[in-house]
Scaffold this motif. Structure first.
Motif, PDB file in Angstrom:
ATOM      1  N   SER A   1       0.857  -1.294  -0.031  1.00 61.89           N
ATOM      2  CA  SER A   1       0.001   0.115  -0.114  1.00 61.89           C
ATOM      3  C   SER A   1       0.906   1.252   0.036  1.00 61.89           C
ATOM      4  CB  SER A   1      -0.995  -0.010   1.343  1.00 61.89           C
ATOM      5  OG  SER A   1      -0.475  -0.019   2.369  1.00 61.89           O
ATOM      6  N   THR A   2       2.111   1.166   0.436  1.00 63.46           N
ATOM      7  CA  THR A   2       2.865   2.331   0.568  1.00 63.46           C
ATOM      8  C   THR A   2       3.578   2.628  -0.892  1.00 63.46           C
ATOM      9  OG1 THR A   2       5.089   0.975   1.106  1.00 63.46           O
ATOM     10  CG2 THR A   2       3.433   2.094   3.037  1.00 63.46           C
ATOM     11  N   GLY A   3       3.451   1.926  -1.897  1.00 62.69           N
ATOM     12  CA  GLY A   3       3.948   2.055  -3.148  1.00 62.69           C
ATOM     13  C   GLY A   3       3.525   3.037  -4.135  1.00 62.69           C
ATOM     14  N   SER A   4       3.698   3.165  -5.144  1.00 66.17           N
ATOM     15  CA  SER A   4       3.049   3.988  -6.274  1.00 66.17           C
ATOM     16  C   SER A   4       1.531   3.592  -6.473  1.00 66.17           C
ATOM     17  CB  SER A   4       3.946   4.028  -7.654  1.00 66.17           C
ATOM     18  OG  SER A   4       3.369   4.434  -8.571  1.00 66.17           O
ATOM     19  N   ILE A   5       1.471   2.318  -6.856  1.00 66.16           N
ATOM     20  CA  ILE A   5       0.104   1.697  -7.207  1.00 66.16           C
ATOM     21  C   ILE A   5      -0.502   1.540  -5.719  1.00 66.16           C
ATOM     22  CG2 ILE A   5      -0.907  -0.369  -7.779  1.00 66.16           C
ATOM     23  CD1 ILE A   5       0.089   0.761 -10.074  1.00 66.16           C
ATOM     24  N   GLY A   6      -0.110   1.067  -4.560  1.00 62.49           N
ATOM     25  CA  GLY A   6      -0.721   1.293  -3.415  1.00 62.49           C
ATOM     26  C   GLY A   6      -1.414   2.501  -3.102  1.00 62.49           C
TER      27      GLY A   6
ATOM     28  N   ALA B   1       3.193  -3.267   3.946  1.00 58.51           N
ATOM     29  CA  ALA B   1       4.499  -2.743   3.326  1.00 58.51           C
ATOM     30  C   ALA B   1       5.793  -3.416   3.728  1.00 58.51           C
ATOM     31  CB  ALA B   1       4.438  -1.129   3.818  1.00 58.51           C
ATOM     32  N   HIS B   2       6.749  -2.936   3.126  1.00 56.40           N
ATOM     33  CA  HIS B   2       7.903  -3.502   3.439  1.00 56.40           C
ATOM     34  C   HIS B   2       8.701  -3.038   4.696  1.00 56.40           C
ATOM     35  CE1 HIS B   2      12.287  -4.944   1.926  1.00 56.40           C
ATOM     36  NE2 HIS B   2      11.837  -5.822   2.680  1.00 56.40           N
ATOM     37  N   ARG B   3       9.084  -1.771   4.505  1.00 56.51           N
ATOM     38  CA  ARG B   3       9.736  -1.052   5.766  1.00 56.51           C
ATOM     39  C   ARG B   3       9.438   0.130   5.950  1.00 56.51           C
ATOM     40  NH1 ARG B   3      14.780  -2.275   2.439  1.00 56.51           N
ATOM     41  NH2 ARG B   3      15.155  -3.923   3.801  1.00 56.51           N
TER      42      ARG B   3
ATOM     43  N   LYS C   1       3.113  -8.071 -11.975  1.00 52.19           N
ATOM     44  CA  LYS C   1       3.203  -8.719 -13.090  1.00 52.19           C
ATOM     45  C   LYS C   1       4.464  -9.628 -13.059  1.00 52.19           C
ATOM     46  CE  LYS C   1       4.471  -4.660 -14.912  1.00 52.19           C
ATOM     47  NZ  LYS C   1       4.517  -3.781 -16.063  1.00 52.19           N
ATOM     48  N   GLU C   2       5.491  -9.735 -12.083  1.00 53.01           N
ATOM     49  CA  GLU C   2       6.323 -10.680 -11.809  1.00 53.01           C
ATOM     50  C   GLU C   2       5.996 -11.923 -11.308  1.00 53.01           C
ATOM     51  OE1 GLU C   2       6.468  -7.382 -10.550  1.00 53.01           O
ATOM     52  OE2 GLU C   2       8.563  -6.446 -11.126  1.00 53.01           O
ATOM     53  N   ALA C   3       4.788 -11.788 -10.499  1.00 52.18           N
ATOM     54  CA  ALA C   3       4.059 -13.254  -9.989  1.00 52.18           C
ATOM     55  C   ALA C   3       3.650 -13.865 -11.211  1.00 52.18           C
ATOM     56  CB  ALA C   3       2.830 -12.923  -9.208  1.00 52.18           C
TER      57      ALA C   3
ATOM     58  N   MET D   1       6.147   6.300 -11.679  1.00 53.34           N
ATOM     59  CA  MET D   1       6.130   4.948 -10.994  1.00 53.34           C
ATOM     60  C   MET D   1       7.333   4.572 -10.125  1.00 53.34           C
ATOM     61  SD  MET D   1       5.620   3.103 -14.562  1.00 53.34           S
ATOM     62  CE  MET D   1       7.360   3.441 -15.308  1.00 53.34           C
ATOM     63  N   GLY D   2       7.293   3.389  -9.425  1.00 49.19           N
ATOM     64  CA  GLY D   2       8.294   2.861  -8.555  1.00 49.19           C
ATOM     65  C   GLY D   2       9.692   2.765  -9.050  1.00 49.19           C
ATOM     66  N   ARG D   3      10.982   2.782  -8.507  1.00 50.42           N
ATOM     67  CA  ARG D   3      11.998   2.754  -9.233  1.00 50.42           C
ATOM     68  C   ARG D   3      12.303   1.625  -9.882  1.00 50.42           C
ATOM     69  NH1 ARG D   3      15.198   7.365  -8.156  1.00 50.42           N
ATOM     70  NH2 ARG D   3      17.091   6.538  -8.064  1.00 50.42           N
TER      71      ARG D   3
HETATM   72  P1  NAD Z   1       6.849   0.466  -5.496  1.00 50.59           P
HETATM   73  O1  NAD Z   1       8.313   0.669  -5.235  1.00 50.59           O
HETATM   74  O2  NAD Z   1       6.496   2.284  -5.477  1.00 50.59           O
HETATM   75  O3  NAD Z   1       6.091  -0.165  -4.442  1.00 50.59           O
HETATM   76  C1  NAD Z   1       6.182  -1.380  -4.012  1.00 50.59           C
HETATM   77  C2  NAD Z   1       5.385  -1.850  -2.876  1.00 50.59           C
HETATM   78  O4  NAD Z   1       5.892  -3.085  -2.558  1.00 50.59           O
HETATM   79  C3  NAD Z   1       5.878  -0.967  -1.668  1.00 50.59           C
HETATM   80  O5  NAD Z   1       4.552  -0.735  -0.708  1.00 50.59           O
HETATM   81  C4  NAD Z   1       6.849  -1.898  -0.955  1.00 50.59           C
HETATM   82  O6  NAD Z   1       6.628  -1.675   0.571  1.00 50.59           O
HETATM   83  C5  NAD Z   1       6.161  -3.293  -1.098  1.00 50.59           C
HETATM   84  N1  NAD Z   1       7.478  -4.013  -1.211  1.00 50.59           N
HETATM   85  C6  NAD Z   1       8.659  -4.122  -1.781  1.00 50.59           C
HETATM   86  N2  NAD Z   1       9.377  -5.070  -1.527  1.00 50.59           N
HETATM   87  C7  NAD Z   1       8.722  -5.972  -0.885  1.00 50.59           C
HETATM   88  C8  NAD Z   1       9.057  -7.217  -0.196  1.00 50.59           C
HETATM   89  N3  NAD Z   1      10.245  -7.857  -0.434  1.00 50.59           N
HETATM   90  N4  NAD Z   1       7.997  -7.745   0.693  1.00 50.59           N
HETATM   91  C9  NAD Z   1       6.841  -7.221   0.721  1.00 50.59           C
HETATM   92  N5  NAD Z   1       6.518  -6.069   0.250  1.00 50.59           N
HETATM   93  C10 NAD Z   1       7.501  -5.299  -0.458  1.00 50.59           C
HETATM   94  O7  NAD Z   1       6.304  -0.138  -6.857  1.00 50.59           O
HETATM   95  P2  NAD Z   1       5.240   0.128  -7.626  1.00 50.59           P
HETATM   96  O8  NAD Z   1       5.776   0.968  -8.900  1.00 50.59           O
HETATM   97  O9  NAD Z   1       3.925   0.677  -7.065  1.00 50.59           O
HETATM   98  O10 NAD Z   1       4.804  -1.023  -8.318  1.00 50.59           O
HETATM   99  C11 NAD Z   1       4.184  -2.148  -7.730  1.00 50.59           C
HETATM  100  C12 NAD Z   1       3.819  -3.337  -8.824  1.00 50.59           C
HETATM  101  O11 NAD Z   1       3.115  -2.888  -9.737  1.00 50.59           O
HETATM  102  C13 NAD Z   1       5.007  -3.870  -9.848  1.00 50.59           C
HETATM  103  O12 NAD Z   1       4.906  -5.287  -9.909  1.00 50.59           O
HETATM  104  C14 NAD Z   1       4.943  -3.058 -11.116  1.00 50.59           C
HETATM  105  O13 NAD Z   1       5.577  -3.625 -12.004  1.00 50.59           O
HETATM  106  C15 NAD Z   1       3.470  -3.010 -11.270  1.00 50.59           C
HETATM  107  N6  NAD Z   1       2.994  -1.900 -11.908  1.00 50.59           N
HETATM  108  C16 NAD Z   1       3.267  -0.524 -11.479  1.00 50.59           C
HETATM  109  C17 NAD Z   1       2.799   0.467 -12.465  1.00 50.59           C
HETATM  110  C18 NAD Z   1       2.956   1.964 -11.682  1.00 50.59           C
HETATM  111  O14 NAD Z   1       2.703   2.819 -12.383  1.00 50.59           O
HETATM  112  N7  NAD Z   1       3.864   2.225 -10.351  1.00 50.59           N
HETATM  113  C19 NAD Z   1       2.309   0.031 -13.496  1.00 50.59           C
HETATM  114  C20 NAD Z   1       2.020  -1.025 -13.974  1.00 50.59           C
HETATM  115  C21 NAD Z   1       2.465  -2.033 -13.240  1.00 50.59           C
END
Ligand code: NAD
Ligand code: MG
Length: 396
Positions: free
Chosen positions: A9-14, A35-37, A126-128, A210-212
């Motif tokens: 939930s703390t990431g870009s999509i979350g 979230a991770h940390r 998508k990696e899943a 997006m995330g890094r």
């Molecule tokens: P992000 O790095 O912004 O966020 C990742 C989230 O995953 C964070 O909440 C983090 O705490 C959590 N996380 C990271 N490592 C972890 C671990 N080892 N265990 C548990 N939680 C962990 O990433 P994002 O850009 O939000 O992307 C998330 C997924 O969505 C990716 O698979 C990405 O390919 C996919 N995606 C993202 C976008 C986008 O616009 N950001 C678009 C399409 C697909």
């Protein structure tokens, strides 16, 4: 009221998911956040959305979260730590929707848990699918889970496919999937200059924020490669039926070409809240907060073929898709390790493809069967180790 778990939930999509959920308080109740940390951001989200559960994978961060949320008193969520807790909150009885937005293969077990529990699985991770597509699709089918793609291209394809797609794409009159790609920040760069680009330059995507990790994947076009494999699993098709189209404006998010000559496209501003709202509301439409598309401002739409020579990662993904079995597992794991090393400044941008190619050469593809989760996990671990060894040799 639908209960939702947001993994990552703390990431870009979350964060974008919570933005859409907050617009529909009558529709959704947040049951769990993970979230991770990043305890600070998760604490903020817990105070605002009052979930029953919060997971911090990192134990020290979980202790910090407890301290930060002590002020909530009785309203404090139950706080769990450790990677297994992700699968726990993905399968809770009062959860109907699971947003899988963890980055990397780290999201596999929780995505799989949601599928096995028969949830509405909103899949950004998508990696899943790349590492365990057969297992995940099978788990969803066997347990009545509804799999809704969040990746903008796959969400667009989902929207453009006909209702009778379950009979198979050719039977439904689909000739090809046209998978669009922005080409990333280096689509016009001199290939000679790529060796020297910095992580911040690679993460400065022209159209999307997006995330890094995914930003670097977009710059190498590995992201498009992963998306080809993702599309094969989601829509039960082969790479030969998927054409990558570089479309620099990122206004068309992908298209479906039919045997009668029709091409259906989904358009919109490049904002992930559109696919997120689509999947949250499906089969209804709900408001997302995204500004309406102004076609006069867009003015033109350009299309060009990709240059696999310029983007070796795209070529490697095609190779992994063709080899099948464990090849996509090795592709993904070595890419995750190489991207992390690039972001840490340990290797250069053009070394990413070298690490992936060497790892694929060293760990030839093996077949995987449907009970092969342990096999997948062991190949994932071996590929990470191989990639680390390659990186260590490069920097020595
Ligand atoms: P992000 O790095 O912004 O966020 C990742 C989230 O995953 C964070 O909440 C983090 O705490 C959590 N996380 C990271 N490592 C972890 C671990 N080892 N265990 C548990 N939680 C962990 O990433 P994002 O850009 O939000 O992307 C998330 C997924 O969505 C990716 O698979 C990405 O390919 C996919 N995606 C993202 C976008 C986008 O616009 N950001 C678009 C399409 C697909
Ligand atoms: Mg995408």
């Amino acid at each position: 009221m639908k209960g939702i778990t947001i993994l990552g939930s703390t990431g870009s999509i979350g964060v974008s998911t919570l933005d859409v959920v907050a617009r529909h308080p009558e529709r959704f109740r947040v049951v769990a956040l993970t979230a991770h940390r990043n305890a600070e951001r998760l604490a903020e989200q817990c105070r605002r959305f009052r979930p029953d559960w919060a997971v911090m994978v990192d134990e020290a961060a979980a202790a910090e979260l407890r301290d930060r949320l002590a002020v909530m008193g009785d309203a404090m969520p139950r706080i769990l730590s450790g990677a297994d807790a992700l699968a726990t909150v993905a399968a809770l009885d009062d959860v109907e929707y699971v947003m899988a937005a963890i980055v990397g293969a780290a999201g596999l077990m929780s995505s799989l848990a949601a599928a096995r529990a028969g949830k509405h699985l909103l899949l950004a991770n998508k990696e899943a699918l790349v590492v365990a597509g057969a297992l995940l699709m099978d788990a969803a089918k066997d347990n009545g889970a509804t799999l809704l793609p969040i990746d903008s291209e796959h969400n667009a394809i989902f929207q453009c496919l006909p209702p009778m797609r379950d009979r198979g794409l050719p039977e439904a009159g689909v000739d090809r999937i046209l998978l669009t790609a922005s080409g990333g920040p280096f689509r016009d760069a001199d290939p000679e200059a790529l060796a020297a680009v910095t992580p911040d330059q690679a993460c400065a995507h022209p159209n999307w924020s997006m995330g890094r990790k995914i930003s670097v994947d977009s710059a190498t076009m590995m992201n498009k490669g992963l998306e080809i494999i993702e599309a094969c699993w989601l829509f039960d098709t082969r790479p030969q039926r998927i054409q990558v189209v570089v479309h620099r404006q990122s206004v068309i998010h992908s298209m479906v070409q039919y045997n009668d000559g029709s091409v259906l496209a989904q358009l919109g501003n490049p904002d992930m809240r559109t696919p997120i709202a689509h999947a949250l509301g499906w089969p209804e439409r709900i408001e997302s907060g995204v500004a309406p598309l102004d076609l006069f401002e867009v003015a033109r739409l350009d299309f060009e073929p990709p240059a696999p020579d310029r983007f070796p990662c795209l070529r490697l993904a095609y190779r992994a898709a063709a080899e099948g079995g464990t090849a996509p597992v090795v592709l993904n794991a070595s890419n995750e390790i190489a991207v992390a090393a690039f972001l840490d400044g340990r290797i250069g941008f053009t070394d990413i493809a070298r690490v992936v190619e060497d790892s694929m050469d060293l760990l030839p593809a093996e077949p995987v069967d449907l009970s092969g989760l342990d096999h997948v996990l062991s190949v994932d671990a071996a590929a990470r180790q191989t990639a680390e060894q390659r990186i260590a040799a490069m920097v020595a």
